[in-house]
Write a protein that holds these residues in place. Structure first.
Motif, mmCIF file in Angstrom:
data_model
loop_
_atom_site.group_PDB
_atom_site.id
_atom_site.type_symbol
_atom_site.label_atom_id
_atom_site.label_comp_id
_atom_site.label_asym_id
_atom_site.label_seq_id
_atom_site.Cartn_x
_atom_site.Cartn_y
_atom_site.Cartn_z
ATOM 1 N N LEU A 376 0.809 -1.218 0.000
ATOM 2 C CA LEU A 376 0.000 0.000 0.000
ATOM 3 C C LEU A 376 0.845 1.272 0.000
ATOM 4 O O LEU A 376 0.641 2.162 -0.831
ATOM 5 N N LEU A 377 1.799 1.349 0.932
ATOM 6 C CA LEU A 377 2.622 2.558 1.039
ATOM 7 C C LEU A 377 3.459 2.787 -0.217
ATOM 8 O O LEU A 377 3.466 3.916 -0.752
ATOM 9 N N PRO A 378 4.169 1.770 -0.751
ATOM 10 C CA PRO A 378 4.916 1.990 -1.988
ATOM 11 C C PRO A 378 4.027 2.388 -3.170
ATOM 12 O O PRO A 378 4.416 3.233 -3.982
ATOM 13 N N ILE A 379 2.831 1.794 -3.277
ATOM 14 C CA ILE A 379 1.930 2.138 -4.380
ATOM 15 C C ILE A 379 1.462 3.582 -4.264
ATOM 16 O O ILE A 379 1.417 4.325 -5.255
ATOM 17 N N CYS A 380 1.118 3.989 -3.048
ATOM 18 C CA CYS A 380 0.696 5.386 -2.828
ATOM 19 C C CYS A 380 1.828 6.352 -3.173
ATOM 20 O O CYS A 380 1.603 7.411 -3.769
ATOM 21 N N THR A 381 3.038 5.989 -2.785
ATOM 22 C CA THR A 381 4.203 6.832 -3.089
ATOM 23 C C THR A 381 4.409 6.934 -4.593
ATOM 24 O O THR A 381 4.678 8.014 -5.133
ATOM 25 N N LEU A 382 4.288 5.786 -5.293
ATOM 26 C CA LEU A 382 4.454 5.781 -6.748
ATOM 27 C C LEU A 382 3.398 6.648 -7.417
ATOM 28 O O LEU A 382 3.705 7.430 -8.332
ATOM 29 N N PHE A 384 1.844 9.184 -6.125
ATOM 30 C CA PHE A 384 2.159 10.581 -5.814
ATOM 31 C C PHE A 384 3.256 11.105 -6.737
ATOM 32 O O PHE A 384 3.160 12.218 -7.281
ATOM 33 N N VAL A 385 4.288 10.290 -6.954
ATOM 34 C CA VAL A 385 5.389 10.697 -7.835
ATOM 35 C C VAL A 385 4.896 10.874 -9.258
ATOM 36 O O VAL A 385 5.248 11.851 -9.939
ATOM 37 N N LEU A 386 4.056 9.939 -9.730
ATOM 38 C CA LEU A 386 3.527 10.036 -11.094
ATOM 39 C C LEU A 386 2.669 11.286 -11.272
ATOM 40 O O LEU A 386 2.713 11.935 -12.329
ATOM 41 N N ILE A 387 1.891 11.623 -10.256
ATOM 42 C CA ILE A 387 1.061 12.839 -10.318
ATOM 43 C C ILE A 387 1.936 14.080 -10.404
ATOM 44 O O ILE A 387 1.677 14.994 -11.206
#
Length: 394
Positions: A376-382, A384-387
């Motif tokens: 969950l945390l890595p996916i959310c971070t990814l 955020f970076v893509l946005i």
């Protein structure tokens, strides 16, 4: 065949190899770093806020301990999705101890609560498999592992492992005996629900008693992984002490194991003897050379099948009071383990007779909610970076 045609055939494999070589280590690092930092933060905050309630502190640390093996297993499930075959000795272990739960879709078990697990040591990730065995029986948060003292000094991770109450050994019995005595005495007391005074952040606190706390102590009597260097050392030691060397395992060390069994004897239910074999490793090979971290993460080389053979010993049947008899007993155990592995390398499995053993096979799985929770945390971070990247471009 033209040169252009040859390139067309080779090119797809070359792309897959290099994509894996870049992506899998990156994904593993992101998951490990982000999730581990979250666990360490939870530990630090919990230790500060719950400093006056050691019982809640222990429950918090046990939860982070379970979460840590979930992180490691999540990474291995992605990077090295091996099949697991667990074979148990019918004479010493009830056939239904390990089973494939159809509702959960994974291997579960009913291991005894207070136990010591010993195992041969082939690759540096063996301990993850043993910890996973405890996980199948809801004991993942109650695992204790003996580690080299140098690991205690690893930045950040050393702090977390100390909070797990792992046992750090200096490999000098004069200093290790006191460390082992203190920690094992505490583990045994908790398993028997005995209240006692303990120190937490240099402050004496009366421990609230909330019943017994189970444990699973994991240790490797060989002390290190099997390699060309350690095999030569073992051969030299065998010659020195007048022992016949083994073909597939190193000679076991006896002092730490015997001391652990003696200290935990009041609460100890059982000793599990585990033997691990990896597909693709031959008798004359070294597992760490075949399936080292570089091979698994960068080259995509991992065992397609991991074989785990388990038998158990009742504590009353182990000669703990006589040192010479105990040495003979553990050498006999290791001799049988050596023969097990020799047969494994010949036939590709530990037992063919269904009357002598029971096997269960499944993929290397954990609870899906915990698996996706670790992502969950890595996916959310990814995301955020893509946005951020999208907004900066468009």
């Amino acid at each position: 065949m033209s040169k252009h045609q040859q390139n067309e055939e080779v090119h797809p494999g070359w792309i897959r190899y290099n994509v894996r070589k870049i992506c899998f280590p990156f994904i593993s690092i992101v998951i490990f770093v982000q999730d581990t930092m979250a666990l360490l933060s939870a530990q630090a905050i919990g230790l500060f806020l719950l400093s006056n309630d050691p019982l809640k502190v222990r429950h918090l640390l046990d939860a982070t301990k379970r979460a840590f093996i979930v992180i490691l297993m999540t990474i291995l499930t992605i990077v090295a999705p091996s099949t697991i075959r667990i074979t148990t000795d019918n004479k010493t272990i009830t056939p239904s101890t390990f089973y494939r739960d159809p509702k959960k879709g994974r291997i579960c078990s009913q291991l005894r609560n207070n136990s010591i697990t010993i195992c041969n040591h082939q690759i540096y990730t063996d301990w993850i498999l043993l910890w996973w065995l405890a996980y199948t029986s809801t004991l993942a948060g109650k695992v204790y592992i003996m580690l080299k003292k140098s690991l205690e000094k690893i930045p950040v991770l050393g702090y977390g492992m100390k909070n797990f109450n792992f046992i750090f050994m200096d490999r000098k019995w004069a200093s290790d005996k006191g460390t082992l005595d203190k920690q094992l005495t505490e583990i045994d007391a908790r398993a028997r629900g005995i209240s006692k005074m303990q120190k937490l952040h240099d402050k004496e606190i009366k421990k609230a008693d909330a019943g017994v706390e189970p444990y699973n102590l994991i240790l490797f009597p060989e002390g290190t992984v099997l390699s060309e260097n350690t095999r030569n050392q073992s051969l030299a030691y065998a010659k020195k002490v007048g022992r016949s060397p083994f073909k597939c395992v190193l000679l076991p060390h006896t002092t730490g194991l015997r001391f652990s069994l003696q200290r935990l004897k009041p609460s100890l239910d059982i000793l599990y003897d585990v033997t691990i074999g990896y597909s693709g490793v031959k008798q004359d090979d070294y597992g760490e050379n075949t399936y080292g971290l570089k091979s698994i993460f960068f080259e995509g080389k991992y065992p397609k099948l991991v074989d785990i053979y388990i038998r158990s010993y009742d504590i009353k049947d182990i000669p703990l009071d006589n040192e010479e008899e105990f040495i003979e007993w553990i050498y006999k155990v290791w001799q049988e383990k050596d023969l097990l592995l020799e047969n494994y390398y010949k036939y590709g499995c530990f037992h063919q007779d269904e009357k002598l053993s029971t096997s269960v096979v499944n993929s290397f799985k954990i609870n899906p909610l915990e698996f996706y929770g670790a992502l969950l945390l890595p996916i959310c971070t990814l995301m955020f970076v893509l946005i951020i990247v999208y907004m900066s471009i468009f």
